[in-house]
Enzyme design. Structure first.
Site, short mmCIF file in Angstrom:
data_model
loop_
_atom_site.label_atom_id
_atom_site.label_comp_id
_atom_site.label_asym_id
_atom_site.label_seq_id
_atom_site.Cartn_x
_atom_site.Cartn_y
_atom_site.Cartn_z
N CYS A 126 -15.18 42.26 4.33
CA CYS A 126 -14.53 41.53 4.80
C CYS A 126 -12.90 41.49 4.34
O CYS A 126 -12.27 40.72 5.24
CB CYS A 126 -14.75 40.22 3.84
N GLU A 132 -17.13 35.48 5.04
CA GLU A 132 -16.38 35.72 6.07
C GLU A 132 -16.16 35.97 7.02
O GLU A 132 -15.43 35.12 8.41
CB GLU A 132 -14.84 36.40 4.76
N SER A 135 -13.90 36.93 -4.63
CA SER A 135 -13.57 37.66 -3.75
C SER A 135 -14.37 38.69 -2.71
O SER A 135 -14.84 39.27 -2.76
CB SER A 135 -13.71 38.86 -5.22
N CYS A 164 -15.61 41.43 -0.37
CA CYS A 164 -15.98 43.13 -0.36
C CYS A 164 -14.87 43.82 0.64
O CYS A 164 -14.29 42.85 1.49
CB CYS A 164 -17.44 42.78 0.18
N HIS A 200 -21.33 37.78 6.14
CA HIS A 200 -20.98 37.13 4.84
C HIS A 200 -20.69 36.31 5.23
O HIS A 200 -19.50 35.71 6.05
CB HIS A 200 -19.85 38.11 4.34
ZN LIG Z 1 -17.94 40.48 2.41
#
Ligand SMILES: [Zn+2]
Ligand SMILES: [Ca+2]
Ligand SMILES: [Ca+2]
Ligand SMILES: [Zn+2]
Lengths: 200, 200
Positions: B130, B100, B125, B127, B98
């Site tokens: 992350c 992040e 935002s 998940c 992802h």
């Molecule tokens: Zn994530």
């Protein structure tokens, strides 16, 4: 041939088969941990398993005919290894390739319907990141080798409805204990703990 | 020269400097998201920033002399980019990279004392995974572009004491909205959601 696990949960599998699955899973996770140790790495290993759809069908068929399926024993070919891996912080300079993340990465891209039939095996209690990855993909079961040398975010897993099994395995414990004694600074870094010096 | 953030928190920095930092951070994160989109990927970008120790010292010195430091403005060289990245599911077949996680991975191995002075910027935002990574490394601040197209585990971040700032940025929103309309199945896969077909 896919159906939501909600209609056929892990509790519907024979206890003996689930117990065999867990034995296989923890052994594979421990092998990964030992492989990591042999590479000079942090010895935490993980594997993601599920029963094959064929086995699921056998259990379903057995249940509908006899009302029980305890006698069905698990054969090697009834288990699918979706991914395996070990912590790669020291080998690859990676802060995110924990054992569980490595196993998920090794499993590759999967649909939600696959994850929901999986069990994640890990030699050590999963940290917040690996707990979060489990929640993201809605993996319904996590089997943990031990949580004595490190207690992760197990309670959050339980709060969010994940089944958590702690085996309290002495081989997992002794491997981690040995590593932490040998490389305490690397271990603290892996779990985001002080003390340590900045790298800048 | 390192000291625990607890003795010098983000609130001790001039508001104007923090606001400038956040503007730089979100712009860099959005650039990463756009880069991902241009590669055919899921357009979520992240970056990890901190004030340099030199700037921290200037703020400290200013505070001890004058009792305030609002007039200190942030120069480009006062910001350190520790890591940046974008979602790589489609480009690398990766379920864990992802935005992040990519940024954390790009930052490499860091000690806890470094993370505790960082802000994580992300266009969307975060998940559960992350969020968990942020908690693992005790990153104290997270600035989020938007949480309209997806609401992650922000509430858990707040519960665990992380400062969460939601910018509600229209550029972040329109980029995600466009992507979700174009590739709904890939998006569902990324957030672990049905519907979808199994890959087995
Ligand atoms: Zn994530
Ligand atoms: Ca650095
Ligand atoms: Ca498969
Ligand atoms: Zn972990």
């Amino acid at each position: 041939m896919s159906f939501p696990l909600s209609s056929f949960s892990f509790q519907d599998f024979p206890k003996s088969a689930l117990s065999q699955l867990d034995k296989v899973g923890l052994e594979l996770a421990l092998s990964e941990a030992k492989l990591g140790y042999s590479e000079g790495g942090i010895p935490i290993g993980s594997v993601i398993l599920r029963f094959t759809e064929e086995f699921e069908q056998r259990v379903r068929a057995s249940r509908s005919v006899e009302g029980r399926s305890e006698d069905l024993s698990l054969r090697d070919q009834d288990v699918e290894v979706l991914g395996k891996g070990h912590n790669l912080r020291l080998q690859k300079g990676s802060p995110t390739l924990h054992g569980e993340i490595s196993a998920l990465e090794n499993a590759g891209r999967l649909k939600a319907a696959v994850y929901e039939k999986c069990t994640l095996y890990t030699t050590l209690s999963p940290c917040s990141m690996c707990t979060g990855a489990t929640l993201l993909y809605k993996i319904p079961r996590v089997v943990i080798g031990e949580n004595t040398t490190f207690m992760g975010d197990e309670e959050l897993l339980r709060q969010r409805g994940v089944e958590v099994v702690v085996v309290d395995d002495s081989s997992c414990k002794s491997l981690m204990t040995k590593f932490i004694e040998e490389k305490p600074e690397e271990w603290n870094e892996d779990i985001g703990e002080l003390p340590g010096t900045t790298t800048s």
